[in-house]
Motif scaffolding. Structure first.
Motif, PDB file in Angstrom:
ATOM      1  N   SER A   1       0.793  -1.237   0.000  1.00 35.54           N
ATOM      2  CA  SER A   1       0.000   0.000   0.000  1.00 35.54           C
ATOM      3  C   SER A   1       0.823   1.284   0.000  1.00 35.54           C
ATOM      4  CB  SER A   1      -1.007  -0.019   1.151  1.00 35.54           C
ATOM      5  OG  SER A   1      -0.473  -0.586   2.312  1.00 35.54           O
ATOM      6  N   ASN A   2       2.111   1.181  -0.381  1.00 35.14           N
ATOM      7  CA  ASN A   2       2.886   2.425  -0.454  1.00 35.14           C
ATOM      8  C   ASN A   2       2.544   3.247  -1.693  1.00 35.14           C
ATOM      9  OD1 ASN A   2       4.498  -0.062  -1.353  1.00 35.14           O
ATOM     10  ND2 ASN A   2       5.468   1.571  -2.536  1.00 35.14           N
ATOM     11  N   LYS A   3       1.857   2.641  -2.658  1.00 36.62           N
ATOM     12  CA  LYS A   3       1.497   3.405  -3.866  1.00 36.62           C
ATOM     13  C   LYS A   3       0.291   2.733  -4.534  1.00 36.62           C
ATOM     14  CE  LYS A   3       4.492   0.896  -7.107  1.00 36.62           C
ATOM     15  NZ  LYS A   3       5.585   0.968  -8.071  1.00 36.62           N
TER      16      LYS A   3
ATOM     17  N   ASN B   1      -5.765  -8.085   0.555  1.00 34.56           N
ATOM     18  CA  ASN B   1      -4.599  -8.601  -0.162  1.00 34.56           C
ATOM     19  C   ASN B   1      -4.530  -7.914  -1.516  1.00 34.56           C
ATOM     20  OD1 ASN B   1      -3.395 -10.733   1.528  1.00 34.56           O
ATOM     21  ND2 ASN B   1      -5.450 -11.631   1.399  1.00 34.56           N
ATOM     22  N   ASN B   2      -3.746  -6.854  -1.544  1.00 32.78           N
ATOM     23  CA  ASN B   2      -3.666  -6.026  -2.755  1.00 32.78           C
ATOM     24  C   ASN B   2      -2.319  -6.150  -3.460  1.00 32.78           C
ATOM     25  OD1 ASN B   2      -4.227  -3.349  -4.367  1.00 32.78           O
ATOM     26  ND2 ASN B   2      -2.300  -3.014  -3.268  1.00 32.78           N
ATOM     27  N   ALA B   3      -1.252  -6.453  -2.713  1.00 31.44           N
ATOM     28  CA  ALA B   3       0.098  -6.459  -3.298  1.00 31.44           C
ATOM     29  C   ALA B   3       0.139  -7.361  -4.522  1.00 31.44           C
ATOM     30  CB  ALA B   3       1.111  -6.935  -2.253  1.00 31.44           C
TER      31      ALA B   3
ATOM     32  N   ALA C   1       1.230 -15.200 -17.798  1.00 27.17           N
ATOM     33  CA  ALA C   1       1.724 -15.415 -16.431  1.00 27.17           C
ATOM     34  C   ALA C   1       0.858 -14.654 -15.433  1.00 27.17           C
ATOM     35  CB  ALA C   1       3.175 -14.955 -16.333  1.00 27.17           C
ATOM     36  N   TYR C   2       0.602 -13.386 -15.732  1.00 27.51           N
ATOM     37  CA  TYR C   2      -0.214 -12.558 -14.833  1.00 27.51           C
ATOM     38  C   TYR C   2      -1.632 -13.129 -14.749  1.00 27.51           C
ATOM     39  CZ  TYR C   2      -2.649  -8.414 -13.006  1.00 27.51           C
ATOM     40  OH  TYR C   2      -3.416  -7.554 -12.263  1.00 27.51           O
ATOM     41  N   GLY C   3      -2.194 -13.471 -15.910  1.00 19.39           N
ATOM     42  CA  GLY C   3      -3.560 -14.013 -15.932  1.00 19.39           C
ATOM     43  C   GLY C   3      -3.673 -15.286 -15.112  1.00 19.39           C
TER      44      GLY C   3
ATOM     45  N   ASP D   1      -4.953   3.962 -13.434  1.00 17.92           N
ATOM     46  CA  ASP D   1      -3.730   4.721 -13.734  1.00 17.92           C
ATOM     47  C   ASP D   1      -2.709   4.517 -12.612  1.00 17.92           C
ATOM     48  OD1 ASP D   1      -1.802   6.686 -13.916  1.00 17.92           O
ATOM     49  OD2 ASP D   1      -3.208   8.327 -14.282  1.00 17.92           O
ATOM     50  N   THR D   2      -1.859   3.494 -12.762  1.00 16.36           N
ATOM     51  CA  THR D   2      -0.817   3.213 -11.751  1.00 16.36           C
ATOM     52  C   THR D   2       0.475   2.847 -12.474  1.00 16.36           C
ATOM     53  OG1 THR D   2      -1.271   0.835 -11.688  1.00 16.36           O
ATOM     54  CG2 THR D   2      -2.533   2.207 -10.144  1.00 16.36           C
ATOM     55  N   ASP D   3       1.532   2.635 -11.699  1.00 14.12           N
ATOM     56  CA  ASP D   3       2.794   2.181 -12.301  1.00 14.12           C
ATOM     57  C   ASP D   3       2.583   0.855 -13.033  1.00 14.12           C
ATOM     58  OD1 ASP D   3       4.064   4.380 -11.325  1.00 14.12           O
ATOM     59  OD2 ASP D   3       5.067   3.353  -9.654  1.00 14.12           O
TER      60      ASP D   3
HETATM   61  P1  NAP Z   1       1.270  -0.841  -8.377  1.00 11.06           P
HETATM   62  O1  NAP Z   1       1.009   0.624  -8.456  1.00 11.06           O
HETATM   63  O2  NAP Z   1       2.392  -1.437  -9.123  1.00 11.06           O
HETATM   64  O3  NAP Z   1       1.349  -1.221  -6.821  1.00 11.06           O
HETATM   65  C1  NAP Z   1       1.618  -2.528  -6.419  1.00 11.06           C
HETATM   66  C2  NAP Z   1       1.914  -2.530  -4.946  1.00 11.06           C
HETATM   67  O4  NAP Z   1       2.219  -3.876  -4.555  1.00 11.06           O
HETATM   68  C3  NAP Z   1       3.143  -1.682  -4.599  1.00 11.06           C
HETATM   69  O5  NAP Z   1       2.949  -1.090  -3.349  1.00 11.06           O
HETATM   70  C4  NAP Z   1       4.238  -2.723  -4.536  1.00 11.06           C
HETATM   71  O6  NAP Z   1       5.347  -2.345  -3.737  1.00 11.06           O
HETATM   72  C5  NAP Z   1       3.464  -3.848  -3.892  1.00 11.06           C
HETATM   73  N1  NAP Z   1       4.169  -5.131  -3.939  1.00 11.06           N
HETATM   74  C6  NAP Z   1       4.656  -5.788  -5.011  1.00 11.06           C
HETATM   75  N2  NAP Z   1       5.272  -6.912  -4.613  1.00 11.06           N
HETATM   76  C7  NAP Z   1       5.184  -6.952  -3.262  1.00 11.06           C
HETATM   77  C8  NAP Z   1       5.620  -7.839  -2.266  1.00 11.06           C
HETATM   78  N3  NAP Z   1       6.335  -8.943  -2.564  1.00 11.06           N
HETATM   79  N4  NAP Z   1       5.326  -7.588  -0.976  1.00 11.06           N
HETATM   80  C9  NAP Z   1       4.610  -6.497  -0.634  1.00 11.06           C
HETATM   81  N5  NAP Z   1       4.188  -5.587  -1.528  1.00 11.06           N
HETATM   82  C10 NAP Z   1       4.468  -5.815  -2.823  1.00 11.06           C
HETATM   83  O7  NAP Z   1      -0.016  -1.678  -8.857  1.00 11.06           O
HETATM   84  P2  NAP Z   1      -1.584  -1.369  -8.740  1.00 11.06           P
HETATM   85  O8  NAP Z   1      -2.055  -1.093 -10.121  1.00 11.06           O
HETATM   86  O9  NAP Z   1      -1.872  -0.426  -7.655  1.00 11.06           O
HETATM   87  O10 NAP Z   1      -2.098  -2.844  -8.376  1.00 11.06           O
HETATM   88  C11 NAP Z   1      -2.639  -3.196  -7.115  1.00 11.06           C
HETATM   89  C12 NAP Z   1      -3.361  -4.512  -7.266  1.00 11.06           C
HETATM   90  O11 NAP Z   1      -4.439  -4.364  -8.193  1.00 11.06           O
HETATM   91  C13 NAP Z   1      -2.489  -5.645  -7.823  1.00 11.06           C
HETATM   92  O12 NAP Z   1      -2.815  -6.861  -7.184  1.00 11.06           O
HETATM   93  C14 NAP Z   1      -2.886  -5.692  -9.292  1.00 11.06           C
HETATM   94  O13 NAP Z   1      -2.646  -6.945  -9.865  1.00 11.06           O
HETATM   95  C15 NAP Z   1      -4.365  -5.372  -9.189  1.00 11.06           C
HETATM   96  N6  NAP Z   1      -4.965  -4.863 -10.428  1.00 11.06           N
HETATM   97  C16 NAP Z   1      -4.573  -3.666 -10.937  1.00 11.06           C
HETATM   98  C17 NAP Z   1      -5.196  -3.184 -12.097  1.00 11.06           C
HETATM   99  C18 NAP Z   1      -4.826  -1.849 -12.696  1.00 11.06           C
HETATM  100  O14 NAP Z   1      -5.427  -1.453 -13.728  1.00 11.06           O
HETATM  101  N7  NAP Z   1      -3.896  -1.102 -12.121  1.00 11.06           N
HETATM  102  C19 NAP Z   1      -6.201  -3.931 -12.725  1.00 11.06           C
HETATM  103  C20 NAP Z   1      -6.568  -5.159 -12.159  1.00 11.06           C
HETATM  104  C21 NAP Z   1      -5.959  -5.605 -11.004  1.00 11.06           C
HETATM  105  P3  NAP Z   1       6.709  -1.681  -4.388  1.00 11.06           P
HETATM  106  O15 NAP Z   1       6.437  -0.206  -4.529  1.00 11.06           O
HETATM  107  O16 NAP Z   1       7.764  -2.006  -3.395  1.00 11.06           O
HETATM  108  O17 NAP Z   1       6.916  -2.343  -5.717  1.00 11.06           O
END
Ligand code: NAP
Length: 268
Positions: free
Chosen positions: A4-6, A80-82, A184-186, A222-224
């Motif tokens: 949850s840092n970003k 569980n979001n990570a 892989a992601y799917g 809109d994320t990394d």
């Molecule tokens: P993001 O901006 O890349 O953020 C991912 C977060 O997970 C970051 O805080 C990252 O930390 C953390 N993380 C990664 N590996 C980790 C680990 N081993 N232990 C603890 N934290 C870890 O991605 P997001 O888009 O916000 O995605 C959040 C969730 O939503 C994910 O599960 C993703 O698959 C899901 N999702 C996203 C989208 C989308 O459109 N963005 C769509 C569908 C599902 P670091 O900063 O240290 O890397």
């Protein structure tokens, strides 16, 4: 809140701080990034607490568990979001992408659940952030593979074996022949969605009352992770996870479902 840092996780923490009457923990695998995120939320007048958590590190999970147990004796909400995803143009070998992605998204999520589920209090809410991609990808599996994932008596151990079988098959490039798609992601998110259904079955038989668990898709955000191509803001992406995290006592539905835009979606 894991990861949850970003991104979406950060926005879920922001929402919980505003809507949940209790301590909210922003967790991050890197201390400095987590503490920066806390500062940024402090500047909005919000006061989340911080704990380090790397979901691929059993010792880190154990430290969080011990801390929660000692400090609170239980847990009301687990999100569980990570998660991670390789970029589409990544040149990393597919077998590596499969192993690394599933290590975090499936095995990491599972390890957190196994450690923290014993702490869940009656009326606890668990949200596993999956993705709509899981619903597309399962349809691309062979009928034989699909039927294994959709077996409503599947155990966690059997699901784990399926995930391992996929990883193993990618190493000698036999995954397509065995009926798995090249995502892989799917596949990691198929694991998360199916895991949620199994966990729902197990929690329904648990003596602790009214524990509700769902998986969800936050939408295209809109994320990394999406290289900022998603059309939703992080707060819009946090809406469905927050809705599920805050379902009121006695909620019968959604429970054990895959939810998108606050609506139960046919997962597979
Ligand atoms: P993001 O901006 O890349 O953020 C991912 C977060 O997970 C970051 O805080 C990252 O930390 C953390 N993380 C990664 N590996 C980790 C680990 N081993 N232990 C603890 N934290 C870890 O991605 P997001 O888009 O916000 O995605 C959040 C969730 O939503 C994910 O599960 C993703 O698959 C899901 N999702 C996203 C989208 C989308 O459109 N963005 C769509 C569908 C599902 P670091 O900063 O240290 O890397």
């Amino acid at each position: 809140m894991t990861g949850s840092n970003k991104g979406i996780g950060y926005a879920i923490v922001r929402g919980l701080c505003k809507q949940f009457d209790g301590d909210v923990y922003l967790t991050s695998r890197k201390d400095d990034l987590g503490k920066e995120a806390i500062k940024s939320l402090n500047s909005e007048g919000l006061s989340p607490k911080f704990h380090q958590l790397d979901i691929t590190d059993q010792a880190s999970i154990g430290r969080l568990k011990d801390f929660l147990q000692k400090t609170y004796g239980g847990l009301d909400i687990l999100v569980n979001n990570a998660g991670i995803a390789y970029k589409l143009n990544s040149t990393a070998p597919f077998a590596e992408q499969a192993e690394v992605t599933i290590k975090t998204n499936y095995f990491g999520t599972l390890a957190v659940c196994e450690a923290l589920f014993p702490l869940l209090r009656p009326h606890a809410r668990v949200v596993n952030v999956s993705s709509m991609v899981s619903t597309f990808v399962i349809r691309r599996c062979s009928e034989e593979v699909k039927s294994k994932f959709l077996n409503n008596k599947l155990s966690v151990a059997e699901l784990t074996n399926l995930m391992k079988d996929f990883i193993h098959a990618t190493k000698n490039d036999s995954h397509k022949r065995k009926g798995y798609p090249s995502s892989a992601y799917g596949m990691s998110k198929v694991g998360v969605s199916v895991l949620t259904e199994i966990q729902h079955r197990l929690l329904s038989a648990d003596p602790r009352e009214d524990i509700v668990i769902n998986s969800c898709c936050p939408g295209y955000v809109d994320t990394d992770m999406t290289s900022h191509k998603g059309h939703k803001t992080i707060d819009q992406g946090a809406d469905t996870p927050l809705y599920l995290a805050l379902l009121p006592p006695g909620t019968k539905s959604p429970n054990g479902n895959f939810v998108s835009e606050r609506k139960i979606t046919q997962s597979f």
